[in-house]
Scaffold this motif. Sequence first.
Motif, PDB file in Angstrom:
ATOM      1  N   ASP A  69      -5.690   7.175   3.917  1.00 39.07           N
ATOM      2  CA  ASP A  69      -7.008   7.018   3.298  1.00 39.07           C
ATOM      3  C   ASP A  69      -8.036   6.394   4.246  1.00 39.07           C
ATOM      4  O   ASP A  69      -9.188   6.186   3.872  1.00 39.07           O
ATOM      5  CB  ASP A  69      -6.910   6.196   2.009  1.00 39.07           C
ATOM      6  CG  ASP A  69      -6.415   4.785   2.247  1.00 39.07           C
ATOM      7  OD1 ASP A  69      -5.770   4.535   3.278  1.00 39.07           O
ATOM      8  OD2 ASP A  69      -6.655   3.917   1.384  1.00 39.07           O
ATOM      9  N   ARG A 116       0.221   5.476  -0.478  1.00 40.65           N
ATOM     10  CA  ARG A 116      -0.401   5.768   0.813  1.00 40.65           C
ATOM     11  C   ARG A 116       0.674   6.055   1.860  1.00 40.65           C
ATOM     12  O   ARG A 116       1.830   5.671   1.691  1.00 40.65           O
ATOM     13  CB  ARG A 116      -1.281   4.593   1.260  1.00 40.65           C
ATOM     14  CG  ARG A 116      -2.390   4.281   0.268  1.00 40.65           C
ATOM     15  CD  ARG A 116      -3.298   3.192   0.767  1.00 40.65           C
ATOM     16  NE  ARG A 116      -4.127   2.666  -0.312  1.00 40.65           N
ATOM     17  CZ  ARG A 116      -5.003   1.675  -0.171  1.00 40.65           C
ATOM     18  NH1 ARG A 116      -5.149   1.097   1.007  1.00 40.65           N
ATOM     19  NH2 ARG A 116      -5.716   1.271  -1.193  1.00 40.65           N
ATOM     20  N   LYS A 143       0.824  -1.205   0.000  1.00 39.42           N
ATOM     21  CA  LYS A 143       0.000   0.000   0.000  1.00 39.42           C
ATOM     22  C   LYS A 143       0.864   1.263   0.000  1.00 39.42           C
ATOM     23  O   LYS A 143       0.523   2.246  -0.664  1.00 39.42           O
ATOM     24  CB  LYS A 143      -0.945  -0.018   1.203  1.00 39.42           C
ATOM     25  CG  LYS A 143      -2.043  -1.083   1.070  1.00 39.42           C
ATOM     26  CD  LYS A 143      -3.020  -1.043   2.225  1.00 39.42           C
ATOM     27  CE  LYS A 143      -4.164  -2.025   2.001  1.00 39.42           C
ATOM     28  NZ  LYS A 143      -5.168  -1.994   3.081  1.00 39.42           N
TER      29      LYS A 143
END
Length: 259
Positions: free
Chosen positions: A84, A53, A48
Amino acid sequence: MNNVIDQIADTLMEAERSKQAVPPLTQQYTELNVTDAYNVQLEVLKRKLSEGRTVIGKKVGLTSVAMQKMLGVDEPDYGHLLDDMKVENGAKVKVRDLLSPKIEAEIGFVLAEDLKGPNVTFLDVLMATKYVVPTLEIIDSRIADWKIGLVDTVADNGSSAMVVVGDEMAEIDGLDLRSVGMILSKNGEMVATGSGAAALGHPAHAIAWLANKLHEFGISLKAGELILPGALSAAIAVEKGDTITAQFGQVGSVSVTFE
């Protein structure tokens, strides 16, 4: 084992993307232990982060007796909070973006200094804390029907999905976080109560546990991060149309609506 870790990471990321839950990991991977599960979590995190992110904090889970009984485990776990996952106070969250959501109320700590194990104490945590905030953690499981043990939830990022952060920032000087009361309401009706003592006796104990546990994996808690020390009551299930509010006395309140 690296191939197995990659396979499980693939499975969990696809479950999150497709919103299709998968059977308990321990049914298919019977030899999986807790350390393996943390390595799965870290592999998913690495992927991720490579997608852009960023880590905004970390969470301790299963610190209350109520939550340990609910999931049949006898020790805490942890997960990572990403950018997020953050939800503003009073925002609306779409149920279709989740699989089987539950919600729990926590006193969030924002750090002024790094905390690095292995010998972090309760007092170290208090001295490193910038302020505390009222939070709601939306937990969700990529494992079907919440049929999870410790290995399943650890691999699945501590079953974390989102965190709703209140607007108030309370300094901890003169604030007894052990006795701070919490009232959790659903659609205006009280559904649970708790106090700071539910998180390992005091939320700072939970954060000290986390800092020392993370040392095993070469990870520390960073200044500016939001650290969730664990739920103050058992999690409650939520569905479309629900508005959830948590009130923490002097620490403030926070709410979210599901649509």
